[in-house]
Design a protein around this motif. Structure first.
Motif, PDB file in Angstrom:
ATOM      1  N   GLY A 210       0.794  -1.225   0.000  1.00 64.58           N
ATOM      2  CA  GLY A 210       0.000   0.000   0.000  1.00 64.58           C
ATOM      3  C   GLY A 210       0.828   1.276   0.000  1.00 64.58           C
ATOM      4  O   GLY A 210       0.302   2.369   0.224  1.00 64.58           O
ATOM      5  N   LEU A 211       2.142   1.169  -0.289  1.00 65.84           N
ATOM      6  CA  LEU A 211       3.023   2.347  -0.272  1.00 65.84           C
ATOM      7  C   LEU A 211       2.948   3.109  -1.600  1.00 65.84           C
ATOM      8  O   LEU A 211       3.962   3.395  -2.234  1.00 65.84           O
ATOM      9  CB  LEU A 211       4.467   1.913   0.013  1.00 65.84           C
ATOM     10  N   PHE A 212       1.767   3.458  -2.004  1.00 65.01           N
ATOM     11  CA  PHE A 212       1.575   4.043  -3.329  1.00 65.01           C
ATOM     12  C   PHE A 212       2.052   5.499  -3.404  1.00 65.01           C
ATOM     13  O   PHE A 212       2.726   5.894  -4.350  1.00 65.01           O
ATOM     14  CB  PHE A 212       0.109   3.947  -3.738  1.00 65.01           C
ATOM     15  N   THR A 213       1.708   6.302  -2.418  1.00 65.38           N
ATOM     16  CA  THR A 213       2.173   7.688  -2.405  1.00 65.38           C
ATOM     17  C   THR A 213       3.662   7.739  -2.101  1.00 65.38           C
ATOM     18  O   THR A 213       4.400   8.547  -2.675  1.00 65.38           O
ATOM     19  CB  THR A 213       1.390   8.500  -1.348  1.00 65.38           C
ATOM     20  N   GLU A 214       4.110   6.851  -1.206  1.00 64.17           N
ATOM     21  CA  GLU A 214       5.515   6.844  -0.797  1.00 64.17           C
ATOM     22  C   GLU A 214       6.449   6.547  -1.974  1.00 64.17           C
ATOM     23  O   GLU A 214       7.503   7.176  -2.126  1.00 64.17           O
ATOM     24  CB  GLU A 214       5.725   5.808   0.311  1.00 64.17           C
ATOM     25  N   ILE A 215       6.061   5.604  -2.819  1.00 67.63           N
ATOM     26  CA  ILE A 215       6.918   5.269  -3.958  1.00 67.63           C
ATOM     27  C   ILE A 215       6.909   6.389  -4.993  1.00 67.63           C
ATOM     28  O   ILE A 215       7.924   6.672  -5.637  1.00 67.63           O
ATOM     29  CB  ILE A 215       6.506   3.912  -4.565  1.00 67.63           C
ATOM     30  N   SER A 216       5.775   7.059  -5.127  1.00 62.38           N
ATOM     31  CA  SER A 216       5.679   8.199  -6.034  1.00 62.38           C
ATOM     32  C   SER A 216       6.612   9.314  -5.579  1.00 62.38           C
ATOM     33  O   SER A 216       7.360   9.894  -6.380  1.00 62.38           O
ATOM     34  CB  SER A 216       4.235   8.706  -6.080  1.00 62.38           C
ATOM     35  N   THR A 217       6.605   9.588  -4.278  1.00 58.20           N
ATOM     36  CA  THR A 217       7.450  10.651  -3.722  1.00 58.20           C
ATOM     37  C   THR A 217       8.923  10.298  -3.802  1.00 58.20           C
ATOM     38  O   THR A 217       9.752  11.113  -4.198  1.00 58.20           O
ATOM     39  CB  THR A 217       7.050  10.908  -2.255  1.00 58.20           C
ATOM     40  N   THR A 218       9.264   9.061  -3.457  1.00 57.47           N
ATOM     41  CA  THR A 218      10.664   8.638  -3.413  1.00 57.47           C
ATOM     42  C   THR A 218      11.330   8.679  -4.784  1.00 57.47           C
ATOM     43  O   THR A 218      12.461   9.145  -4.932  1.00 57.47           O
ATOM     44  CB  THR A 218      10.773   7.218  -2.826  1.00 57.47           C
ATOM     45  N   PHE A 219      10.622   8.190  -5.799  1.00 57.15           N
ATOM     46  CA  PHE A 219      11.222   8.102  -7.131  1.00 57.15           C
ATOM     47  C   PHE A 219      10.851   9.273  -8.041  1.00 57.15           C
ATOM     48  O   PHE A 219      11.306   9.340  -9.188  1.00 57.15           O
ATOM     49  CB  PHE A 219      10.821   6.777  -7.799  1.00 57.15           C
ATOM     50  N   GLY A 220      10.023  10.174  -7.528  1.00 57.11           N
ATOM     51  CA  GLY A 220       9.658  11.345  -8.326  1.00 57.11           C
ATOM     52  C   GLY A 220       8.838  11.000  -9.556  1.00 57.11           C
ATOM     53  O   GLY A 220       9.005  11.597 -10.618  1.00 57.11           O
ATOM     54  N   VAL A 221       7.939  10.005  -9.399  1.00 61.02           N
ATOM     55  CA  VAL A 221       7.093   9.584 -10.518  1.00 61.02           C
ATOM     56  C   VAL A 221       5.625   9.837 -10.157  1.00 61.02           C
ATOM     57  O   VAL A 221       5.080   9.207  -9.263  1.00 61.02           O
ATOM     58  CB  VAL A 221       7.326   8.092 -10.870  1.00 61.02           C
ATOM     59  N   PRO A 222       4.963  10.765 -10.817  1.00 60.69           N
ATOM     60  CA  PRO A 222       3.545  11.017 -10.523  1.00 60.69           C
ATOM     61  C   PRO A 222       2.663   9.861 -10.978  1.00 60.69           C
ATOM     62  O   PRO A 222       3.035   9.074 -11.851  1.00 60.69           O
ATOM     63  CB  PRO A 222       3.240  12.288 -11.322  1.00 60.69           C
ATOM     64  N   LYS A 223       1.501   9.765 -10.360  1.00 61.73           N
ATOM     65  CA  LYS A 223       0.524   8.739 -10.726  1.00 61.73           C
ATOM     66  C   LYS A 223      -0.387   9.263 -11.841  1.00 61.73           C
ATOM     67  O   LYS A 223      -0.568  10.468 -11.989  1.00 61.73           O
ATOM     68  CB  LYS A 223      -0.337   8.368  -9.511  1.00 61.73           C
ATOM     69  N   LEU A 224      -0.974   8.340 -12.567  1.00 61.31           N
ATOM     70  CA  LEU A 224      -1.928   8.737 -13.605  1.00 61.31           C
ATOM     71  C   LEU A 224      -3.282   9.120 -13.014  1.00 61.31           C
ATOM     72  O   LEU A 224      -4.023   9.910 -13.582  1.00 61.31           O
ATOM     73  CB  LEU A 224      -2.127   7.601 -14.616  1.00 61.31           C
ATOM     74  N   HIS A 225      -3.595   8.508 -11.860  1.00 59.43           N
ATOM     75  CA  HIS A 225      -4.877   8.746 -11.193  1.00 59.43           C
ATOM     76  C   HIS A 225      -4.718   8.309  -9.743  1.00 59.43           C
ATOM     77  O   HIS A 225      -3.921   7.417  -9.447  1.00 59.43           O
ATOM     78  CB  HIS A 225      -5.988   7.939 -11.884  1.00 59.43           C
ATOM     79  N   GLU A 226      -5.455   8.909  -8.860  1.00 58.01           N
ATOM     80  CA  GLU A 226      -5.364   8.571  -7.435  1.00 58.01           C
ATOM     81  C   GLU A 226      -5.516   7.079  -7.186  1.00 58.01           C
ATOM     82  O   GLU A 226      -4.857   6.500  -6.321  1.00 58.01           O
ATOM     83  CB  GLU A 226      -6.440   9.343  -6.658  1.00 58.01           C
ATOM     84  N   HIS A 227      -6.374   6.416  -7.953  1.00 52.56           N
ATOM     85  CA  HIS A 227      -6.666   5.001  -7.697  1.00 52.56           C
ATOM     86  C   HIS A 227      -6.137   4.045  -8.770  1.00 52.56           C
ATOM     87  O   HIS A 227      -6.503   2.877  -8.780  1.00 52.56           O
ATOM     88  CB  HIS A 227      -8.184   4.814  -7.558  1.00 52.56           C
ATOM     89  N   SER A 228      -5.283   4.528  -9.658  1.00 56.56           N
ATOM     90  CA  SER A 228      -4.794   3.661 -10.727  1.00 56.56           C
ATOM     91  C   SER A 228      -3.540   2.879 -10.337  1.00 56.56           C
ATOM     92  O   SER A 228      -3.304   1.780 -10.816  1.00 56.56           O
ATOM     93  CB  SER A 228      -4.507   4.477 -11.994  1.00 56.56           C
ATOM     94  N   HIS A 229      -2.695   3.454  -9.492  1.00 59.70           N
ATOM     95  CA  HIS A 229      -1.454   2.820  -9.020  1.00 59.70           C
ATOM     96  C   HIS A 229      -0.520   2.441 -10.158  1.00 59.70           C
ATOM     97  O   HIS A 229       0.165   1.408 -10.107  1.00 59.70           O
ATOM     98  CB  HIS A 229      -1.761   1.605  -8.140  1.00 59.70           C
ATOM     99  N   ILE A 230      -0.504   3.247 -11.203  1.00 65.50           N
ATOM    100  CA  ILE A 230       0.557   3.176 -12.205  1.00 65.50           C
ATOM    101  C   ILE A 230       1.105   4.593 -12.358  1.00 65.50           C
ATOM    102  O   ILE A 230       0.397   5.572 -12.127  1.00 65.50           O
ATOM    103  CB  ILE A 230       0.081   2.600 -13.558  1.00 65.50           C
ATOM    104  N   TYR A 231       2.373   4.676 -12.743  1.00 63.24           N
ATOM    105  CA  TYR A 231       3.120   5.925 -12.636  1.00 63.24           C
ATOM    106  C   TYR A 231       3.753   6.288 -13.969  1.00 63.24           C
ATOM    107  O   TYR A 231       3.854   5.459 -14.879  1.00 63.24           O
ATOM    108  CB  TYR A 231       4.203   5.781 -11.551  1.00 63.24           C
ATOM    109  N   THR A 232       4.231   7.526 -14.076  1.00 63.97           N
ATOM    110  CA  THR A 232       4.789   7.987 -15.340  1.00 63.97           C
ATOM    111  C   THR A 232       5.928   8.964 -15.084  1.00 63.97           C
ATOM    112  O   THR A 232       6.054   9.521 -13.982  1.00 63.97           O
ATOM    113  CB  THR A 232       3.686   8.643 -16.207  1.00 63.97           C
ATOM    114  N   SER A 233       6.773   9.153 -16.107  1.00 61.76           N
ATOM    115  CA  SER A 233       7.875  10.114 -15.991  1.00 61.76           C
ATOM    116  C   SER A 233       8.361  10.511 -17.380  1.00 61.76           C
ATOM    117  O   SER A 233       8.114   9.808 -18.361  1.00 61.76           O
ATOM    118  CB  SER A 233       9.040   9.524 -15.190  1.00 61.76           C
ATOM    119  N   GLU A 234       9.073  11.642 -17.424  1.00 60.15           N
ATOM    120  CA  GLU A 234       9.662  12.107 -18.690  1.00 60.15           C
ATOM    121  C   GLU A 234      10.890  11.271 -19.040  1.00 60.15           C
ATOM    122  O   GLU A 234      11.087  10.867 -20.181  1.00 60.15           O
ATOM    123  CB  GLU A 234      10.064  13.586 -18.574  1.00 60.15           C
ATOM    124  N   THR A 235      11.766  11.038 -18.036  1.00 57.39           N
ATOM    125  CA  THR A 235      12.994  10.258 -18.247  1.00 57.39           C
ATOM    126  C   THR A 235      12.880   8.923 -17.516  1.00 57.39           C
ATOM    127  O   THR A 235      12.153   8.793 -16.532  1.00 57.39           O
ATOM    128  CB  THR A 235      14.215  11.028 -17.730  1.00 57.39           C
TER     129      THR A 235
END
Length: 320
Positions: free
Chosen positions: A214-239
């Protein structure tokens, strides 16, 4: 063996005990980190098999005890550096149970007694146990480890320390062939609110251990990858973030699910399908568009930050 060896890396000391010995696989690996180790098992046949195997393997520091481990512990004044337990997850009728208090032994009921016998307890539980529910049943939990092998969660490990009242550390680990994906987070650290983004150049799907934690926000913050949607739990980045604990993809195309050309784009295609925060199942999507399983194309059916249903076409990212 993979998970047993991992557990043996978490604990060590002069004396230890396994309250639920079984065939003795965990006992054998844990005992390597102790001068002396007590194996307890209430099934006589299992205890005899384990005793034979320990002798054949030269594990001379293990002593086999047949009987109810809790009753035998009450008859001794010995205190251990560590106690390990993997409570049986079936009732007397052989049906699965889902709460720690329904397992044998009942660790929540006996926890205070066990902490009189050792300041440190390592508890193994089913991968389906809800972490929040487990925390409600237990106290003094210092760490939780979510262990996955080949992206399948195998077990939850709970490190309990007497009188522990500080923050909980949550660690996820996924053994994927020769690669090991590990992510730890101290729950005392306050994270930022979830950052959302439209699909960028790369897409990330967390491994099964992350999903369980359930560390969904934590992983987003740590790796600097925003989520596509609050409840989607997939992430994206430019690089490309090569260290992300999960699967990494390069986005080749993004289409609205309402796009009239989508059906033609998908029909009779061979691809790997994933749905995240999407109303239809993978099976139904395959039937509807006649998509064959497999190949080098990956298609995600999901929801974007504006609550629109979208389809993301990807290839595996090149990590070398």
């Amino acid at each position: 063996q993979i998970t047993a060896e991992y557990k043996s890396g978490l604990i060590e000391g002069s004396s230890g005990a396994d309250l639920t010995g079984g065939l003795g696989i965990d006992t054998f690996f844990l005992a390597k980190k102790f001068d002396s180790f007590q194996y307890y098992e209430m099934n006589k046949e299992l205890s005899e098999i384990a005793d034979h195997n320990f002798r054949e393997l030269g594990a001379s520091n293990i002593r086999v005890n047949y009987g109810d481990s809790l009753e035998l512990l009450k008859q001794t004044s010995q205190k251990f550096d560590w106690i390990y337990a993997d409570p049986a997850r079936r009732d007397e009728h052989g049906s699965k149970v889902y709460h720690l208090s329904d397992c044998t032994p009942d660790i929540p009921e006996e926890l205070d007694f066990l902490l009189e016998k050792s300041d440190h307890i390592l508890l193994k539980t089913s991968p389906i146990l809800d972490i929040t529910a487990g925390l409600r049943e237990l106290h003094s939990v210092k760490e939780i480890h979510v262990i996955a092998v080949n992206n399948e969660v195998k077990e939850l490990l709970w490190l309990i320390e007497k009188n522990w009242k500080s923050a909980l550390k949550l660690t996820t680990i996924n053994f994927q062939g020769k690669k090991v994906q590990k992510f730890s987070f101290d729950t005392e650290i306050k994270t930022l609110n979830t950052v959302l983004s439209k699909p960028l150049n790369y897409l990330y799907e967390p491994n099964a251990a992350i999903m369980k934690s359930g560390l969904f926000t934590e992983i987003s913050t740590t790796f600097g990858v925003p989520k596509l949607h609050e409840h989607s739990h997939i992430y994206t980045s430019e690089t490309l973030i090569k260290e992300f604990p999960g699967r990494q993809f390069q986005i080749t195309e993004v289409k609205s699910f309402k796009d009239k050309r989508l059906k033609k784009r998908l029909k009779n295609k061979k691809a790997n399908i994933t749905t995240r925060n999407f109303p239809d199942s993978v099976e139904n999507i395959r039937k509807k568009y006649k998509i064959q399983d497999g190949g080098s194309d990956y298609i995600f059916f999901t929801t974007n930050l504006e609550d629109e249903k979208i389809v993301i076409f990807c290839k595996k990212a090149k990590l070398t």
